[in-house]
Design a protein around this motif. Sequence first.
Motif, mmCIF file in Angstrom:
data_model
loop_
_atom_site.group_PDB
_atom_site.id
_atom_site.type_symbol
_atom_site.label_atom_id
_atom_site.label_comp_id
_atom_site.label_asym_id
_atom_site.label_seq_id
_atom_site.Cartn_x
_atom_site.Cartn_y
_atom_site.Cartn_z
ATOM 1 N N GLY A 39 52.221 -15.108 -6.301
ATOM 2 C CA GLY A 39 50.872 -15.324 -6.831
ATOM 3 C C GLY A 39 50.051 -16.226 -5.526
ATOM 4 N N ASP A 40 50.707 -17.179 -5.227
ATOM 5 C CA ASP A 40 50.220 -18.184 -4.317
ATOM 6 C C ASP A 40 50.067 -17.470 -2.847
ATOM 7 O OD1 ASP A 40 50.186 -20.150 -6.189
ATOM 8 O OD2 ASP A 40 51.851 -21.335 -5.259
ATOM 9 N N VAL A 41 50.990 -16.680 -2.623
ATOM 10 C CA VAL A 41 50.871 -16.022 -1.189
ATOM 11 C C VAL A 41 49.687 -14.822 -1.387
ATOM 12 C CG1 VAL A 41 52.225 -14.189 0.266
ATOM 13 C CG2 VAL A 41 53.255 -16.269 -0.628
ATOM 14 N N LEU A 42 49.622 -14.258 -2.503
ATOM 15 C CA LEU A 42 48.567 -13.240 -2.517
ATOM 16 C C LEU A 42 47.260 -13.947 -2.493
ATOM 17 C CD1 LEU A 42 49.837 -10.817 -5.342
ATOM 18 C CD2 LEU A 42 49.623 -10.119 -2.888
ATOM 19 N N ARG A 43 46.983 -14.950 -2.968
ATOM 20 C CA ARG A 43 45.672 -15.591 -3.074
ATOM 21 C C ARG A 43 45.472 -16.296 -1.586
ATOM 22 N NH1 ARG A 43 44.283 -19.264 -7.996
ATOM 23 N NH2 ARG A 43 43.235 -17.335 -8.571
ATOM 24 N N ARG A 44 46.556 -16.934 -1.067
ATOM 25 C CA ARG A 44 46.178 -17.334 0.227
ATOM 26 C C ARG A 44 45.792 -16.177 1.234
ATOM 27 N NH1 ARG A 44 50.644 -20.856 -0.575
ATOM 28 N NH2 ARG A 44 51.893 -19.425 0.694
ATOM 29 N N GLU A 45 46.276 -15.164 1.262
ATOM 30 C CA GLU A 45 46.176 -14.266 1.974
ATOM 31 C C GLU A 45 44.757 -13.455 1.556
ATOM 32 O OE1 GLU A 45 46.399 -11.697 5.216
ATOM 33 O OE2 GLU A 45 47.824 -13.251 4.903
ATOM 34 N N ARG A 46 44.528 -13.451 0.668
ATOM 35 C CA ARG A 46 43.208 -12.859 0.100
ATOM 36 C C ARG A 46 41.942 -13.914 0.573
ATOM 37 N NH1 ARG A 46 39.814 -14.172 -3.662
ATOM 38 N NH2 ARG A 46 41.266 -15.294 -5.105
ATOM 39 N N GLN A 47 42.332 -15.175 0.371
ATOM 40 C CA GLN A 47 41.098 -16.172 0.913
ATOM 41 C C GLN A 47 41.212 -16.315 2.124
ATOM 42 O OE1 GLN A 47 42.559 -19.506 -1.337
ATOM 43 N NE2 GLN A 47 41.118 -19.069 -3.283
ATOM 44 N N ALA A 48 42.286 -16.242 2.887
ATOM 45 C CA ALA A 48 42.102 -16.145 4.414
ATOM 46 C C ALA A 48 41.379 -15.043 5.072
ATOM 47 C CB ALA A 48 43.681 -16.039 5.028
ATOM 48 N N GLN A 49 41.376 -13.778 4.377
ATOM 49 C CA GLN A 49 40.779 -12.653 4.832
ATOM 50 C C GLN A 49 39.195 -12.673 4.291
ATOM 51 O OE1 GLN A 49 42.673 -8.851 4.067
ATOM 52 N NE2 GLN A 49 44.546 -9.944 4.804
ATOM 53 N N GLU A 50 38.882 -13.795 3.430
ATOM 54 C CA GLU A 50 37.548 -14.304 2.991
ATOM 55 C C GLU A 50 37.102 -12.791 1.978
ATOM 56 O OE1 GLU A 50 34.901 -15.124 6.071
ATOM 57 O OE2 GLU A 50 35.884 -17.131 6.346
ATOM 58 N N ARG A 51 38.060 -12.431 1.265
ATOM 59 C CA ARG A 51 37.766 -11.444 0.167
ATOM 60 C C ARG A 51 37.738 -11.776 -0.982
ATOM 61 N NH1 ARG A 51 41.621 -6.557 2.256
ATOM 62 N NH2 ARG A 51 40.674 -5.133 0.435
ATOM 63 N N GLU A 80 55.396 -2.298 -8.285
ATOM 64 C CA GLU A 80 54.248 -1.060 -7.873
ATOM 65 C C GLU A 80 52.949 -2.038 -7.640
ATOM 66 O OE1 GLU A 80 57.458 1.375 -9.867
ATOM 67 O OE2 GLU A 80 56.286 -0.502 -10.388
ATOM 68 N N VAL A 81 52.717 -2.911 -8.549
ATOM 69 C CA VAL A 81 51.625 -3.458 -8.434
ATOM 70 C C VAL A 81 51.548 -4.464 -7.299
ATOM 71 C CG1 VAL A 81 50.346 -5.220 -9.710
ATOM 72 C CG2 VAL A 81 51.087 -3.582 -11.173
ATOM 73 N N LEU A 82 52.697 -5.180 -7.069
ATOM 74 C CA LEU A 82 52.782 -6.229 -5.962
ATOM 75 C C LEU A 82 52.757 -5.351 -4.630
ATOM 76 C CD1 LEU A 82 55.699 -8.371 -6.928
ATOM 77 C CD2 LEU A 82 53.181 -8.908 -7.139
ATOM 78 N N ALA A 83 53.156 -4.349 -4.481
ATOM 79 C CA ALA A 83 53.106 -3.441 -3.396
ATOM 80 C C ALA A 83 51.474 -2.966 -3.012
ATOM 81 C CB ALA A 83 54.082 -2.154 -3.421
ATOM 82 N N ALA A 84 51.137 -2.577 -4.196
ATOM 83 C CA ALA A 84 49.619 -2.066 -4.232
ATOM 84 C C ALA A 84 48.606 -3.288 -3.704
ATOM 85 C CB ALA A 84 49.214 -1.628 -5.493
ATOM 86 N N ALA A 85 48.790 -4.361 -4.227
ATOM 87 C CA ALA A 85 48.074 -5.355 -3.926
ATOM 88 C C ALA A 85 48.512 -5.959 -2.612
ATOM 89 C CB ALA A 85 48.536 -6.661 -4.632
ATOM 90 N N ASP A 95 56.708 -7.905 3.542
ATOM 91 C CA ASP A 95 56.160 -9.028 4.135
ATOM 92 C C ASP A 95 55.879 -9.933 3.105
ATOM 93 O OD1 ASP A 95 55.871 -7.807 7.046
ATOM 94 O OD2 ASP A 95 53.922 -6.827 6.301
ATOM 95 N N LEU A 96 55.205 -9.566 1.834
ATOM 96 C CA LEU A 96 54.868 -10.158 0.832
ATOM 97 C C LEU A 96 56.174 -11.063 0.334
ATOM 98 C CD1 LEU A 96 52.686 -11.196 -1.434
ATOM 99 C CD2 LEU A 96 53.546 -9.242 -2.759
ATOM 100 N N LEU A 97 57.082 -10.529 0.079
ATOM 101 C CA LEU A 97 58.157 -10.948 -0.344
ATOM 102 C C LEU A 97 58.978 -12.059 0.609
ATOM 103 C CD1 LEU A 97 59.953 -7.936 -2.294
ATOM 104 C CD2 LEU A 97 58.391 -9.796 -3.082
ATOM 105 N N ALA A 98 58.733 -11.724 1.950
ATOM 106 C CA ALA A 98 59.470 -12.562 2.956
ATOM 107 C C ALA A 98 58.514 -14.018 2.795
ATOM 108 C CB ALA A 98 59.394 -11.893 4.330
#
Length: 130
Positions: A39-51, A80-85, A95-98
């Motif tokens: 969740g932290d990785v998803l949030r940081r990436e989303r915020q880095a992209q300013e989305r 499936e949800v993680l891959a979609a996000a 990439d997300l899991l790494a």
Amino acid sequence: MSNRAPNQARVIPLRPPAERPAPERSAAPRDPLWRDLVGDVLRRERQAQERTLKDVADEARISMPYLSEVERGRKEASSEVLAAAAHALGLSLGDLLARAQGELVRLDSRRPGRSRTTTTSSYDGLCLAA
């Protein structure tokens, strides 16, 4: 006669009050949960992209409240949800899991008394089984 007010009842406990154990002050810090790391990785990436959450959730075809719960580590999302996000953010699932694994290694190395064990294998990766 009693010197209590007429509308007050006298309470007689049936058992003595239970003594609560004192909280442990030297409790070992808990290991981070995988859902928190992802969740932290998803949030940081989303915020880095300013989305926005809505933008990413719409592109991933998942609900915005659910994506928010995943980002906050409140939900164990399916692969499936993680891959979609991840794909909505331009990442592969690998990439997300790494990135989550890198965060786990970084946090684990900071903990006192913890050291990485060495193995004879040349592979230093992440393996998840469904």
